[in-house]
Write a protein that holds these residues in place. Structure first.
Motif, PDB file in Angstrom:
ATOM      1  N   PHE A  67      27.584  -8.882  36.406  1.00 12.25           N
ATOM      2  CA  PHE A  67      28.557  -8.754  35.294  1.00 12.25           C
ATOM      3  C   PHE A  67      27.145  -7.189  34.780  1.00 12.25           C
ATOM      4  O   PHE A  67      25.467  -7.681  34.767  1.00 12.25           O
ATOM      5  N   THR A  68      27.742  -6.224  34.933  1.00 12.41           N
ATOM      6  CA  THR A  68      26.718  -5.132  34.307  1.00 12.41           C
ATOM      7  C   THR A  68      27.636  -3.693  33.355  1.00 12.41           C
ATOM      8  O   THR A  68      28.222  -3.673  32.662  1.00 12.41           O
ATOM      9  N   LEU A  69      26.511  -3.796  31.527  1.00  9.08           N
ATOM     10  CA  LEU A  69      26.953  -3.052  30.752  1.00  9.08           C
ATOM     11  C   LEU A  69      26.626  -2.218  30.980  1.00  9.08           C
ATOM     12  O   LEU A  69      25.382  -2.008  30.314  1.00  9.08           O
ATOM     13  N   LYS A  70      26.946  -0.361  31.406  1.00  9.04           N
ATOM     14  CA  LYS A  70      26.026   0.543  31.874  1.00  9.04           C
ATOM     15  C   LYS A  70      26.131   0.767  30.332  1.00  9.04           C
ATOM     16  O   LYS A  70      24.340   1.756  29.826  1.00  9.04           O
ATOM     17  N   ALA A  71      26.286   1.200  29.194  1.00  9.09           N
ATOM     18  CA  ALA A  71      26.348   1.697  28.308  1.00  9.09           C
ATOM     19  C   ALA A  71      24.558   0.984  26.877  1.00  9.09           C
ATOM     20  O   ALA A  71      24.515   2.022  26.687  1.00  9.09           O
ATOM     21  N   LYS A  72      24.605   0.256  27.373  1.00 12.27           N
ATOM     22  CA  LYS A  72      22.992  -0.912  26.831  1.00 12.27           C
ATOM     23  C   LYS A  72      22.707  -0.760  27.770  1.00 12.27           C
ATOM     24  O   LYS A  72      21.189  -1.982  27.287  1.00 12.27           O
ATOM     25  N   PRO A 112      22.202  -5.492  35.866  1.00 13.64           N
ATOM     26  CA  PRO A 112      23.518  -7.107  36.317  1.00 13.64           C
ATOM     27  C   PRO A 112      23.296  -8.537  35.657  1.00 13.64           C
ATOM     28  O   PRO A 112      22.043  -8.561  36.547  1.00 13.64           O
ATOM     29  N   LEU A 113      24.121  -9.276  35.631  1.00 14.81           N
ATOM     30  CA  LEU A 113      23.467 -10.415  35.084  1.00 14.81           C
ATOM     31  C   LEU A 113      24.715 -11.287  36.015  1.00 14.81           C
ATOM     32  O   LEU A 113      25.871 -11.001  36.157  1.00 14.81           O
ATOM     33  N   PRO A 114      23.826 -12.296  36.753  1.00 16.67           N
ATOM     34  CA  PRO A 114      24.312 -12.716  38.004  1.00 16.67           C
ATOM     35  C   PRO A 114      25.345 -14.032  38.128  1.00 16.67           C
ATOM     36  O   PRO A 114      24.368 -14.890  36.947  1.00 16.67           O
ATOM     37  N   VAL A 115      25.828 -14.291  38.808  1.00 20.98           N
ATOM     38  CA  VAL A 115      26.644 -15.934  38.669  1.00 20.98           C
ATOM     39  C   VAL A 115      27.075 -16.024  39.988  1.00 20.98           C
ATOM     40  O   VAL A 115      27.968 -15.458  40.486  1.00 20.98           O
ATOM     41  N   VAL A 116      26.370 -17.292  40.090  1.00 16.64           N
ATOM     42  CA  VAL A 116      27.030 -17.933  41.299  1.00 16.64           C
ATOM     43  C   VAL A 116      27.517 -19.266  41.206  1.00 16.64           C
ATOM     44  O   VAL A 116      27.743 -20.031  40.736  1.00 16.64           O
ATOM     45  N   PRO A 117      28.764 -18.946  40.941  1.00 15.18           N
ATOM     46  CA  PRO A 117      30.347 -19.920  41.851  1.00 15.18           C
ATOM     47  C   PRO A 117      29.859 -21.198  42.398  1.00 15.18           C
ATOM     48  O   PRO A 117      29.576 -20.960  43.690  1.00 15.18           O
ATOM     49  N   GLU A 118      30.469 -21.990  41.879  1.00 15.95           N
ATOM     50  CA  GLU A 118      30.433 -23.716  42.679  1.00 15.95           C
ATOM     51  C   GLU A 118      32.100 -23.855  43.453  1.00 15.95           C
ATOM     52  O   GLU A 118      33.551 -23.406  42.091  1.00 15.95           O
ATOM     53  N   ARG A 119      31.604 -24.257  44.687  1.00 18.33           N
ATOM     54  CA  ARG A 119      32.894 -24.213  45.268  1.00 18.33           C
ATOM     55  C   ARG A 119      33.638 -25.339  44.865  1.00 18.33           C
ATOM     56  O   ARG A 119      32.957 -26.779  44.706  1.00 18.33           O
ATOM     57  N   ILE A 120      34.994 -25.485  44.289  1.00 21.18           N
ATOM     58  CA  ILE A 120      35.874 -26.417  44.016  1.00 21.18           C
ATOM     59  C   ILE A 120      36.327 -27.467  45.215  1.00 21.18           C
ATOM     60  O   ILE A 120      36.687 -28.181  45.201  1.00 21.18           O
ATOM     61  N   GLN A 121      37.573 -26.314  45.667  1.00 16.73           N
ATOM     62  CA  GLN A 121      38.120 -26.653  46.985  1.00 16.73           C
ATOM     63  C   GLN A 121      37.881 -25.226  47.881  1.00 16.73           C
ATOM     64  O   GLN A 121      37.380 -24.481  46.712  1.00 16.73           O
ATOM     65  N   ALA A 122      38.403 -25.417  48.675  1.00 16.55           N
ATOM     66  CA  ALA A 122      38.900 -24.187  49.788  1.00 16.55           C
ATOM     67  C   ALA A 122      39.927 -23.368  48.946  1.00 16.55           C
ATOM     68  O   ALA A 122      40.552 -23.584  48.299  1.00 16.55           O
ATOM     69  N   GLY A 123      39.210 -21.972  49.311  1.00 14.24           N
ATOM     70  CA  GLY A 123      39.271 -20.400  48.021  1.00 14.24           C
ATOM     71  C   GLY A 123      39.232 -21.309  46.360  1.00 14.24           C
ATOM     72  O   GLY A 123      39.981 -20.077  45.612  1.00 14.24           O
ATOM     73  N   HIS A 124      38.562 -21.821  46.058  1.00 17.36           N
ATOM     74  CA  HIS A 124      38.471 -22.515  44.161  1.00 17.36           C
ATOM     75  C   HIS A 124      36.868 -21.950  44.456  1.00 17.36           C
ATOM     76  O   HIS A 124      36.170 -23.520  44.751  1.00 17.36           O
ATOM     77  N   TRP A 125      36.474 -21.286  43.461  1.00 19.62           N
ATOM     78  CA  TRP A 125      34.987 -21.419  42.932  1.00 19.62           C
ATOM     79  C   TRP A 125      35.244 -21.317  41.211  1.00 19.62           C
ATOM     80  O   TRP A 125      35.627 -21.036  40.869  1.00 19.62           O
ATOM     81  N   SER A 126      34.684 -21.952  40.406  1.00 17.50           N
ATOM     82  CA  SER A 126      34.214 -22.116  39.091  1.00 17.50           C
ATOM     83  C   SER A 126      32.608 -22.017  38.810  1.00 17.50           C
ATOM     84  O   SER A 126      32.129 -22.105  39.175  1.00 17.50           O
ATOM     85  N   ALA A 127      32.362 -21.785  37.358  1.00 12.89           N
ATOM     86  CA  ALA A 127      31.110 -21.216  37.049  1.00 12.89           C
ATOM     87  C   ALA A 127      31.894 -21.374  35.526  1.00 12.89           C
ATOM     88  O   ALA A 127      31.858 -20.753  34.796  1.00 12.89           O
ATOM     89  N   ILE A 172      31.960  -5.581  36.464  1.00 10.95           N
ATOM     90  CA  ILE A 172      32.246  -6.723  37.309  1.00 10.95           C
ATOM     91  C   ILE A 172      32.981  -6.527  38.596  1.00 10.95           C
ATOM     92  O   ILE A 172      33.357  -5.850  38.982  1.00 10.95           O
ATOM     93  N   GLN A 173      31.649  -6.872  39.241  1.00 11.43           N
ATOM     94  CA  GLN A 173      31.082  -6.281  40.870  1.00 11.43           C
ATOM     95  C   GLN A 173      31.465  -8.495  41.073  1.00 11.43           C
ATOM     96  O   GLN A 173      30.751  -9.328  40.822  1.00 11.43           O
TER      97      GLN A 173
END
Length: 696
Positions: free
Chosen positions: A638-643, A647-662, A675-676
């Motif tokens: 996540f990046t707020l260029k105006a301020k 970037p604020l990195p987020v590494v989500p965890e795998r829940i199941q095939a095709g699904h990640w969450s944080a 949002i990248q």
């Protein structure tokens, strides 16, 4: 007597509409007593922000100058303990009004509350609160007062005192001006004397009440604090306190003016001496009235905002014009009801003064409308603007009634009233006449009229308590005989009456009640003898009722944030980046193509609740056929260029095939975030896709 009908509208209606259009400016002045309240336009940290490390201070930005004390900004930790240094820093620069307070070092993570309270430059207290978090939001036990600053019992009492101070000023200045400029003989009428004195007493009492209530009104809100001498001393050091003290001193000079007007002035018989005294009273009274009006202009709304050097004299003129118009109207109403002998020329003089006051109100109102409202959108889209529209309607009604009163004045005649009766405040003998002042033709002789009127008096007297056992009054006896009483006869009757009163106290009481009934009948007869005067009294009374409501609306406007300030505060908050819709999750779809085998698909991203603070992130990846697609790696930033945040990195965890969450994804402040999402489909095939969304 010929039948009297109400005046016709005719072409004068066109003039009425033109005057009403001009008076729209008067309305938009709402008050030369109202101009601008300060508003919080920004803060650092922002409301709801989550910062990674503890800030060194908290800064607040306002729309205009405010008065700060050591307790104006308080920062409280989650347990309610104060964590600021209590040292207010002045960070103002140019047109930017900013103040800050330092924070203690080593603050732990959690949610902190910033509570602020101050007094704007227009004398009104303002307050507010917001929160920010260090590291992550937490529960907080801070309980802020439910009562709005300047509200509650103290606020109500202060508002009443404000209204009474305006009303007292209007009656004092307008009543005195009416006597001097319109009806000098009215200085000997007790009803007018009481009116002006009561105006002075009301303004004095209201000013004292405001001085004592000022400390709790801008501070604790507790009524008991009116006895806090330390708080009273602090009030005296402020601009508002100094203005209230100045007003009390000027009211001392006004008391001297009243004493001379209703004392020495009424006793002067030499025409030249009386003319010189009139000139001196006019000059002295104008200076005192302008000084009292200046205590509002120099300390309240006109003294702040844009162009104060122009606004203050305009405000002073506006207040004096209001007093001349509405105060003179009140004096005229009292004269018409309590002293029917007021001449037509006096009413016409007031009509001219009222018209001049309306012109001044229109000119000052047009300027004040621009200064306070600023735009058409503020006129219809703010509370202040809507109150102004309501006041426009009231003034339009008032002008219409004033036009009717003016028509009655043109048809008014001059009754003959005994001088002794006027001096005592009681109307004497009067006779209705037309505009020419000549007696109206009728089929009745003078003697028959006298008999009818005296018979009416006797009838009234007989209805009085105890009159059934009393002799009829001497006036009725004389009228029945059709002769004038001689001095010897009157003396004999008076001596006989006094002997009876001395012998029988009950008889004396009956005679006193009978005489009072006769006097009441005479008063009613004199008042109702002229239909034109009756019509004028009723229209002026209606004007006075509308004027009271108008003054009440004006008082409310003095405590309402003007449209210009409200809109500017809204624009400043929007510029600060608070653009997202709260309580709405962010849901976006991001197609991707890494270029390798099975490198195409779509990422569905959900950020809930989609606001500053902690959020839950879900990522769903599908292949082109809509089936879940498993990936070796997926990352989000996540990046707020105006301020310059991220970037604020987020590494989500795998829940199941095709699904990640944080969980606990922190969004530190509102704004337009990028949002990248980085997708890797093999050891060498990878791509980054992005999209801008508003998060608040």
């Amino acid at each position: 007597m010929p039948t009297t009908t109400a005046p016709r509208l005719g072409t004068a209606l066109v003039r009425l509409l033109l005057v009403a259009a001009t008076l729209l400016g008067t309305l938009l002045a709402a008050a030369a007593p109202a101009s601008a309240h300060a508003a919080l336009t920004g803060s650092d940290p922002q409301d709801g922000a989550v910062v990674a490390t503890a800030p060194k201070d908290v800064n607040l930005t306002f729309s205009e100058q405010v008065a700060m004390s050591d307790d104006s900004i308080r920062v409280l930790d989650p347990s309610g303990k104060r964590v600021d240094t209590s040292e207010i820093r002045d960070l103002c620069s140019g047109s930017i009004v900013r103040y800050g307070v330092g924070l203690r070092a080593g603050l732990p993570e959690g949610t902190y509350t910033v509570a602020w309270q101050t007094v704007s430059a227009d004398s009104h207290p303002i307050a507010g609160a917001f929160t920010f978090s260090i590291g992550a939001p937490s529960q907080t036990s801070v309980a802020l007062p439910d009562q709005e600053v300047g509200g509650g019992l103290v606020g109500a009492l202060y508002g009443i005192a404000r209204y009474l101070s305006y009303a007292g000023f209007v009656v004092l200045v307008g009543g005195g001006a009416f006597v001097l400029a319109c009806w000098p003989r009215g200085a000997s009428v007790q009803a007018l004397q009481r009116l002006v004195v009561r105006g002075w007493l009301t303004l004095t009492a209201a000013t004292l009440a405001m001085l004592l209530l000022r400390n709790p009104y801008t501070g604790s809100g507790e009524l008991a604090d009116v006895f806090d001498l330390g708080g009273l001393g602090s009030v005296l050091e402020t601009k508002t306190g100094a203005s209230l003290i100045s007003r009390l001193l000027l009211l001392g000079a006004a008391a001297l003016f009243i004493a001379v007007l209703f004392g020495t002035y009424t006793k002067r018989t030499d025409e030249k001496e009386k003319k010189d005294l009139t000139f001196g009273l006019a000059i002295g009274g104008s200076v005192v009235a302008a000084g009292i009006a200046g205590t509002w202009a120099l300390a309240e709304h006109a003294s702040t905002g844009i162009q104060p050097a122009i606004a203050m004299p305009v405000d002073l003129l506006h207040l004096l014009a209001v007093a001349s118009w509405l105060g003179g109207l009140t004096a005229l109403l009292v004269a018409l009801y309590r002293a029917p002998g007021i001449e037509r020329v006096a009413v016409e003089r007031f009509s001219k003064i009222a018209f001049g006051s309306v012109v001044v109100l229109a000119a000052t109102g047009l300027y004040q409308s621009w200064r306070q409202v600023g735009s058409w959108s503020a006129l219809t889209g703010t509370s202040y603007g809507r109150l102004l529209l309501a006041k426009i309607g009231l003034v339009a009604v008032l002008v219409g009634i004033a036009w009717v009163s003016r028509r009655w004045t043109q048809r008014l005649g001059d009754p003959t009233v005994s001088e002794d009766s006027e001096e005592s405040g009681e109307p004497g003998e009067s006779k209705a006449s037309g505009e020419s002042g000549e007696p109206e033709a009728s089929g009745e002789s003078g003697e028959s009229k006298a008999e009818a009127s005296e018979a009416s008096e006797a009838s009234e007297a007989e209805e009085a308590p105890g009159a059934e056992d009393a002799d009829r009054p001497e006036e009725a006896t004389v009228a029945e005989a059709g002769t004038e009483p001689t001095a010897v006869g009157v003396a004999a009757q008076g001596a006989s009456s006094r002997e009876e009163e001395a012998v029988d106290p009950e008889r004396a009481a009956q005679l006193a009640r009978q005489r009072a009934a006769v006097a009441t009948a005479r008063t009613k007869r004199d008042r109702d003898a002229d239909p034109e005067r009756t019509g004028l009294r009723r229209s002026v009374l209606t004007e006075a009722v509308v004027a009271v409501v108008l003054l009440a609306v004006t008082t409310v406007l003095t405590s309402t944030e003007p449209g210009r300030t409200e809109e500017e505060a809204g624009r400043s908050q929007s510029a600060a980046g608070s653009t997202a819709v709260p309580e709405r999750p962010v849901d976006i779809r991001l197609p991707f193509d890494t270029g390798g085998a099975a490198g195409k698909g779509t990422v569905r991203l959900s950020l809930d609740p989609g606001r500053t603070g902690a959020n839950v992130l879900h990522l769903f990846v599908d292949d082109p056929d809509g089936r879940p697609l498993d990936l070796p790696e997926i990352k989000v930033a996540f990046t707020l260029k105006a301020k310059d945040v991220g970037p604020l990195p987020v590494v989500p965890e795998r829940i199941q095939a095709g699904h990640w969450s944080a969980n606990g994804v922190q969004i530190p402040m509102a704004g337009d975030w990028q949002i990248q999402v980085t997708v890797r489909t093999s050891d060498i095939d990878q791509t980054t896709i992005d999209k801008n969304v508003k998060i608040g």
